[in-house]
Design an enzyme around this catalytic site. Structure first.
Site, short mmCIF file in Angstrom:
data_model
loop_
_atom_site.label_atom_id
_atom_site.label_comp_id
_atom_site.label_asym_id
_atom_site.label_seq_id
_atom_site.Cartn_x
_atom_site.Cartn_y
_atom_site.Cartn_z
N LYS A 117 20.14 58.24 32.91
CA LYS A 117 19.94 58.04 34.34
C LYS A 117 21.21 58.46 35.06
O LYS A 117 22.24 57.79 34.97
CB LYS A 117 19.62 56.58 34.62
CG LYS A 117 19.31 56.33 36.09
CD LYS A 117 18.77 54.92 36.30
CE LYS A 117 18.38 54.72 37.76
NZ LYS A 117 19.48 54.88 38.69
N GLU A 175 18.43 65.11 40.23
CA GLU A 175 19.58 64.39 40.77
C GLU A 175 20.73 65.37 40.98
O GLU A 175 21.07 66.12 40.06
CB GLU A 175 19.97 63.32 39.73
CG GLU A 175 20.70 62.15 40.27
CD GLU A 175 19.78 61.06 40.85
OE1 GLU A 175 18.54 61.26 40.94
OE2 GLU A 175 20.32 60.02 41.23
N CYS A 410 65.45 49.36 39.67
CA CYS A 410 64.57 49.40 38.50
C CYS A 410 64.35 47.98 37.98
O CYS A 410 65.32 47.25 37.76
CB CYS A 410 65.20 50.26 37.40
SG CYS A 410 64.28 50.17 35.86
N CYS A 413 66.28 47.95 34.30
CA CYS A 413 67.72 48.14 34.07
C CYS A 413 68.53 48.01 35.36
O CYS A 413 69.75 48.14 35.33
CB CYS A 413 67.98 49.50 33.44
SG CYS A 413 67.72 50.87 34.59
N CYS A 428 63.25 55.73 38.26
CA CYS A 428 64.48 55.04 37.88
C CYS A 428 65.53 56.09 37.56
O CYS A 428 65.26 57.04 36.82
CB CYS A 428 64.22 54.15 36.68
SG CYS A 428 65.72 53.62 35.85
C1 9MJ Z 1 17.82 59.86 37.12
N1 9MJ Z 1 18.36 59.28 38.19
O1 9MJ Z 1 18.53 60.41 36.29
C2 9MJ Z 1 14.33 59.60 37.43
N2 9MJ Z 1 16.40 59.84 36.99
O2 9MJ Z 1 11.94 59.51 37.63
C3 9MJ Z 1 15.67 60.30 35.92
N3 9MJ Z 1 15.54 59.40 37.92
C4 9MJ Z 1 13.13 59.27 38.14
N4 9MJ Z 1 14.38 60.14 36.20
C5 9MJ Z 1 11.01 59.09 38.53
N5 9MJ Z 1 16.20 60.80 34.79
C6 9MJ Z 1 11.65 58.59 39.61
C7 9MJ Z 1 13.02 58.70 39.37
#
Ligand code: 9MJ
Length: 675
Positions: A117, A175, A410, A413, A428
């Protein structure tokens, strides 16, 4: 050139640039050097400048950005952009699996697609007749913003589809994110130029996409990884999610190389664990794993509730950012005398570990953050980078917070601290008079990549210096078993082992020796270049700055540090003492020796049994090979040990020669690198 032949040249250039950009950004396997790409690109710009009416929306010239907009217009998503439900534990994940099975009722077997993700910005891309016509943010899932000009500047997004079989209208989702290295780079630049410093890669990606002037977006290191195709009602392009992603790859999109299809929830748990282990080593931030029922027919059967599908779940990782109390700030003195403010925190669990210290860089950074002792702060720990304070939570500031005052002397020292003009760092002035600098120099000398003195850890070095047993690295070679055995927590046996390890370290290599001296800005790679260039230590020690600049990757600053180091009598004495006390390196390596692997790039992966990867790397380098960390089209050979993973897979995909440990040992024996 006639207009006709210019036009033909233009079309050929576009094709070539599309192909090379795909090779570079999606496959990570460039086929031409960057300068050649730039030449082709500039030629295209010249032709289009002479014939503005020849410009098209899918021309690679679109990557540089366009004139600023006054606002973003709205885009309605015909197929809503869904979000994901989250779980935070294995039990909850198993509940999800049970829910899916009970809804499907029939008890039939099915697979899950597993993917990282990514922590970025969800975006939709629309292609009509194979040409990118629109990019939009997710917004609330139904209405987003039109960021077409901005997405066109992102090199891993195809402006035009490749291959065949794509539908007339294709909507791809994924993404957009900023890899960590790019994030660190733009923040470093921003700190130097008083520009905008971003809190994390996600904010940096969002800020870069929100630009009305796409020429700014074009300068930001963004990428897009695709994870879905918007399916219109009744449409069935593929049988499964993973098949769709495979087609996206063929059409020119970047799809996560970590994508796997597994046949049970137990395999999902294994996948989660294995990626969690590798999380710090990835090039980008991920905040969990997404599991999706792979069959599109089953997905349709499961449907969705409110905004989230019933066929997918995100299993979140421990957070990489947390809020905690800044209790105090201490000042640490490093090997080169740099005084770094270190935040002492109320311990907090972040990025998978408990953190109680974080870096505050320097006083410019303290000023920029506006942070005070007693503040609540956001701590970020991601990748191999030490934890950082990225923000103050001003809402939680109470009375009684205290200003952080820069020290004048420092803390170790008491020598005066200096701040070189234009530098943010306090230093230093005590040099090796300063116990902290001495200790750090010795710790570095003994470390694994330097002289590799097994068993001589940081605590022991501190004990030796505090007990007055050693003052310089050369004193290590005068230590006796008796001196050590009498110290706290040491016995006869451990003292003997340590003396044996010190003795063993006397046989080393010139690059290691140079690196171990801890000269400012001289890392492993520079040490290797210096050793190769000069072959022997006396030549290097007597080289002028002009001669030093001739060494590969050595610029005027490194040259001046090197020159100053060897011009200092104290340092020359220590080097002489080290050699007099037995530190030496094989003569064969002094003059570089034969370099049968010169010009080749090797990659080591997996675990070797007869040696460490570090040892194998040194041997390959001694034979002239460059040893890289990742596989690309430029790799000549991959040596794969046991449990080699994605690097091996990539080498195989690119058709690069792969050998196992036996093969590597044979190379060493054949070309003379063996013992
Ligand atoms: C991310 N953020 O990497 C989904 N996502 O699938 C992946 N988000 C996603 N899948 C359906 N790998 C809605 C969001």
């Amino acid at each position: 050139m006639s207009d006709i032949s210019q036009r033909e040249r233009l079309l050929a250039l576009r094709e070539q640039l599309h192909k090379h950009s795909y090779q570079y950004y999606v496959l990570d396997a460039p086929q031409i050097p960057d300068v050649e790409y730039d030449r082709l690109f500039n030629e295209l710009l010249d032709i289009e400048a002479a014939h503005p009416d020849w410009q098209t929306d899918d021309s690679p010239s679109q990557r540089v950005g366009a004139a600023p907009l006054s606002s973003f217009s709205q885009v309605r998503h015909e197929t809503p952009m869904l979000s994901l439900d989250n779980v935070f534990s294995e039990d909850e994940l198993l509940d999800f699996d049970r829910r899916v099975k009970s809804r499907l009722e029939d008890g039939a077997e099915f697979s899950y697609a597993c993917e990282p993700k990514l922590d970025g910005i969800a975006v939709s891309l629309l292609y009509v007749d194979g040409v990118l016509v629109r990019g939009a943010t997710r917004g609330d899932g139904r209405v987003g913003e039109d960021i077409t000009q901005n997405v066109k500047t992102i090199s891993s997004i195809p402006l035009k589809l490749q291959g065949e079989g794509w539908p007339d209208e294709l909507e791809v989702r994924g993404e957009i994110y900023m890899p960590r290295a790019g994030f660190e780079r733009i923040n470093e630049l921003a700190r130097e130029t008083d520009g905008k410093v971003f809190v994390n890669p996600r904010n940096a990606a969002a800020g870069s996409l929100r630009q009305l002037d796409s020429r700014i977006t074009a300068k930001r290191p963004l990428e897009m990884s695709c994870y879905g195709i918007a399916q219109q009602e009744g449409e069935a392009l593929f049988a499964s999610h993973s098949e769709g992603l495979q087609r996206l790859r063929e059409w020119g999109f970047l799809v996560s190389p970590e994508l796997r299809v597994v046949s049970s929830i137990a395999d999902c748990v294994d996948y989660y664990q294995s990626l969690l282990q590798r999380r710090d080593g990835l090039a980008y931030d991920i905040d969990g794993i997404v599991f999706k029922v792979d069959s599109l027919a089953l997905q349709a059967k499961l449907g969705f509730v409110s905004r989230a599908p019933r066929w997918a779940i995100a299993h979140k990782f421990p957070a990489q950012e947390e809020i905690t109390l800044l209790r105090d700030v201490e000042f640490q003195v490093g090997r080169t005398g740099a005084v770094t403010p270190v935040a002492k925190l109320e311990p907090v669990f972040v990025g998978g570990v408990t953190v109680s210290n974080a870096s505050l860089h320097n006083f410019d950074e303290i000023e920029r953050l506006g942070v005070m002792i007693g503040d609540y702060v956001v701590v970020r720990r991601a990748g191999d980078v030490i934890p950082q304070i990225v923000q103050v939570v001003l809402d939680r500031r109470t009375k009684g917070t205290e200003e952080i005052i820069a020290p004048v002397k420092c803390p170790v020292c008491e020598s005066l601290l200096e701040r070189a003009p234009g530098e943010a760092v306090l230093r230093c002035s005590g040099g090796l008079v300063c116990g902290a600098q001495r200790k750090e120099a010795i710790k570095h000398f003994a470390s694994r990549k330097a002289m590799d003195i097994d068993g001589l850890g940081d605590k022991l070095v501190e004990q030796f210096v505090d007990a007055g047993l050693i003052n310089t690295v050369a004193d290590l070679y005068l230590l006796s078993v008796e001196q050590i055995a009498n110290l706290d927590r040491m016995g006869q046996k451990s003292a003997e082992n340590l003396i044996a390890a010190i003795e063993k370290s006397k046989t080393t290599t010139l690059p290691r020796f140079l690196y171990s001296l801890g000269i400012r800005e001289v890392g492993e790679a520079t040490a290797l270049n210096l050793a190769r260039h000069f072959g022997a230590l006396p030549e290097l020690m007597s080289a002028s700055e002009d001669m030093l600049i001739e060494v590969e990757d050595v610029g005027p600053i490194v040259a001046s540090h090197l020159h100053a180091f060897f011009a200092t009598e104290f340092n020359r004495d220590v080097v002489k003492q080290l050699c007099d006390r037995g530190v030496h390196w094989p003569a064969a390596q002094k003059q570089g020796g034969a370099q049968p692997l010169a010009g080749q790039t090797w990659v080591l992966t997996g675990n070797l049994e007869s040696m460490t990867r570090g040892e194998a790397k040194e041997k390959l380098q001694a034979l002239g090979a460059k040893v890289a960390g990742s596989v690309s089209a430029k790799t000549d050979c991959v040596a794969a040990g046991v449990s080699a993973g994605s690097k091996l897979a990539k080498a195989e995909a690119l058709g690069i020669k792969v050998i196992d440990e036996q093969g590597l040992l044979k190379v060493f024996a054949d070309v003379g690198g063996g013992e």
